[in-house]
Design a protein around this motif. Structure first.
Motif, short mmCIF file in Angstrom:
data_model
loop_
_atom_site.label_atom_id
_atom_site.label_comp_id
_atom_site.label_asym_id
_atom_site.label_seq_id
_atom_site.Cartn_x
_atom_site.Cartn_y
_atom_site.Cartn_z
N TYR A 55 13.06 29.15 11.89
CA TYR A 55 12.55 28.34 10.80
C TYR A 55 11.36 27.52 11.26
O TYR A 55 11.10 27.37 12.44
CB TYR A 55 13.66 27.40 10.29
N PHE A 56 10.65 26.97 10.27
CA PHE A 56 9.60 26.00 10.54
C PHE A 56 10.21 24.61 10.54
O PHE A 56 11.07 24.31 9.70
CB PHE A 56 8.50 26.07 9.46
N THR A 57 9.79 23.77 11.48
CA THR A 57 10.27 22.39 11.50
C THR A 57 9.79 21.67 10.23
O THR A 57 8.85 22.11 9.57
CB THR A 57 9.78 21.66 12.75
N LYS A 58 10.46 20.56 9.93
CA LYS A 58 10.22 19.85 8.68
C LYS A 58 10.02 18.35 8.95
O LYS A 58 10.34 17.87 10.03
CB LYS A 58 11.42 20.04 7.75
N GLY A 80 10.84 27.22 21.36
CA GLY A 80 10.16 26.24 20.53
C GLY A 80 10.55 24.82 20.89
O GLY A 80 11.21 24.56 21.89
N THR A 81 10.12 23.90 20.02
CA THR A 81 10.37 22.48 20.20
C THR A 81 10.63 21.86 18.84
O THR A 81 9.92 22.15 17.87
CB THR A 81 9.14 21.80 20.83
N HIS A 130 23.70 13.90 12.80
CA HIS A 130 22.42 14.43 13.25
C HIS A 130 21.59 14.96 12.09
O HIS A 130 22.11 15.34 11.05
CB HIS A 130 22.61 15.51 14.32
N LYS A 131 20.29 14.94 12.31
CA LYS A 131 19.31 15.48 11.36
C LYS A 131 18.38 16.36 12.18
O LYS A 131 17.42 15.89 12.79
CB LYS A 131 18.54 14.33 10.69
N PRO A 132 18.69 17.68 12.25
CA PRO A 132 17.93 18.59 13.10
C PRO A 132 16.70 19.18 12.38
O PRO A 132 16.43 18.85 11.23
CB PRO A 132 18.94 19.69 13.40
N GLU A 133 15.98 20.03 13.11
CA GLU A 133 14.87 20.83 12.57
C GLU A 133 13.64 20.01 12.21
O GLU A 133 12.86 20.38 11.35
CB GLU A 133 15.31 21.64 11.34
N LEU A 134 13.43 18.90 12.89
CA LEU A 134 12.33 18.01 12.53
C LEU A 134 11.06 18.27 13.34
O LEU A 134 11.13 18.67 14.50
CB LEU A 134 12.76 16.55 12.75
N ASN A 135 9.92 17.99 12.71
CA ASN A 135 8.64 18.04 13.41
C ASN A 135 8.68 17.06 14.57
O ASN A 135 9.17 15.95 14.43
CB ASN A 135 7.49 17.62 12.48
N VAL A 136 8.13 17.46 15.70
CA VAL A 136 8.09 16.58 16.85
C VAL A 136 7.12 15.44 16.62
O VAL A 136 7.37 14.31 16.98
CB VAL A 136 7.74 17.37 18.13
N SER A 137 5.99 15.73 16.00
CA SER A 137 4.96 14.72 15.80
C SER A 137 4.36 14.89 14.43
O SER A 137 4.19 16.01 13.94
CB SER A 137 3.87 14.87 16.86
N GLU A 138 4.04 13.79 13.81
CA GLU A 138 3.35 13.86 12.53
C GLU A 138 1.84 14.04 12.74
O GLU A 138 1.14 14.41 11.83
CB GLU A 138 3.61 12.58 11.72
N ILE A 145 1.40 20.61 11.90
CA ILE A 145 2.58 19.81 12.25
C ILE A 145 3.82 20.69 12.36
O ILE A 145 4.62 20.56 13.27
CB ILE A 145 2.78 18.68 11.22
N ARG A 146 4.00 21.59 11.42
CA ARG A 146 5.18 22.45 11.41
C ARG A 146 5.07 23.52 12.49
O ARG A 146 4.03 24.15 12.64
CB ARG A 146 5.34 23.12 10.05
N LYS A 147 6.14 23.69 13.23
CA LYS A 147 6.19 24.71 14.28
C LYS A 147 7.37 25.62 14.00
O LYS A 147 8.42 25.18 13.52
CB LYS A 147 6.38 24.05 15.66
N ILE A 148 7.24 26.90 14.32
CA ILE A 148 8.37 27.80 14.15
C ILE A 148 9.20 27.79 15.43
O ILE A 148 8.66 27.76 16.53
CB ILE A 148 7.93 29.24 13.77
N VAL A 149 10.52 27.74 15.25
CA VAL A 149 11.43 27.71 16.39
C VAL A 149 12.55 28.74 16.17
O VAL A 149 12.80 29.17 15.05
CB VAL A 149 12.06 26.32 16.61
N THR A 150 13.19 29.11 17.27
CA THR A 150 14.41 29.92 17.23
C THR A 150 15.47 29.11 17.96
O THR A 150 15.30 28.76 19.12
CB THR A 150 14.22 31.29 17.93
N LYS A 151 16.55 28.81 17.23
CA LYS A 151 17.63 28.02 17.79
C LYS A 151 18.95 28.65 17.39
O LYS A 151 19.08 29.19 16.30
CB LYS A 151 17.56 26.57 17.28
#
Length: 163
Positions: A55-58, A80-81, A130-138, A145-151
């Motif tokens: 997914y893309f971070t949010k 990812g991060t 917890h609130k996962p899947e968040l953008n690391v930086s605005e 800002i949005r990054k794709i990750v595999t978790k």
């Protein structure tokens, strides 16, 4: 909550057997996991399920606070991060509970953030909101800002857990 890395052999030896299994499974099957489609998979051990997320971070306002009563979450960043906001259930108000999904939705303020990078592991117990899947930086330098990750998120039933 437990924070470790797949490669931290000293700390990981002290964890419950089921959590160790999840970490070792992810390490041994990293390439296979990267090729899997988003979905839920049986890992063939103690009824543990592995949910693969791609997914893309949010932003924080796009996500909700969650916790679980029946299952531990063993979240492992494969690639990812992302940022995960953390709080304690004692500091939150319960909005709803879906027993079929074992999903508690809560409202409240965060205590702190954890940044998960490739190989990092977070273990959430029922009191760990917890609130996962968040953008690391605005405001990162790439403008994206949005990054794709595999978790992967392993679901371990607490009442069946091998310590």
């Amino acid at each position: 909550m437990i924070f470790t890395n797949m490669n931290d052999e000293v700390q990981n030896k002290s964890l419950a057997k089921d959590i160790q299994f999840c970490i070792e499974f992810a390490k041994k099957n990293e390439n296979k996991i990267l090729s899997l489609v988003h979905g839920s998979y049986d890992v063939g051990y103690n009824d543990i399920k592995m949910n693969v997320g791609k997914y893309f971070t949010k932003s924080e306002n796009e996500k909700f606070w969650e916790s679980h009563k029946k299952y531990l979450d063993v979240q492992i960043m494969i690639n990812g991060t992302e940022k995960v906001a953390i709080s304690d259930i004692q500091n939150m108000d319960v909005k709803s509970f879906d027993s079929e999904k074992d999903l508690v939705i809560l409202k409240g303020e965060k205590a702190f953030d954890v940044v998960m990078k490739t190989g990092d592991v977070l273990v959430f117990f029922p009191n760990d909101v917890h609130k996962p899947e968040l953008n690391v930086s605005e405001n990162d330098n790439s403008g994206n800002i949005r990054k794709i990750v595999t978790k992967v998120v392993f679901k371990i039933e607490i009442d069946k857990m091998n310590i």
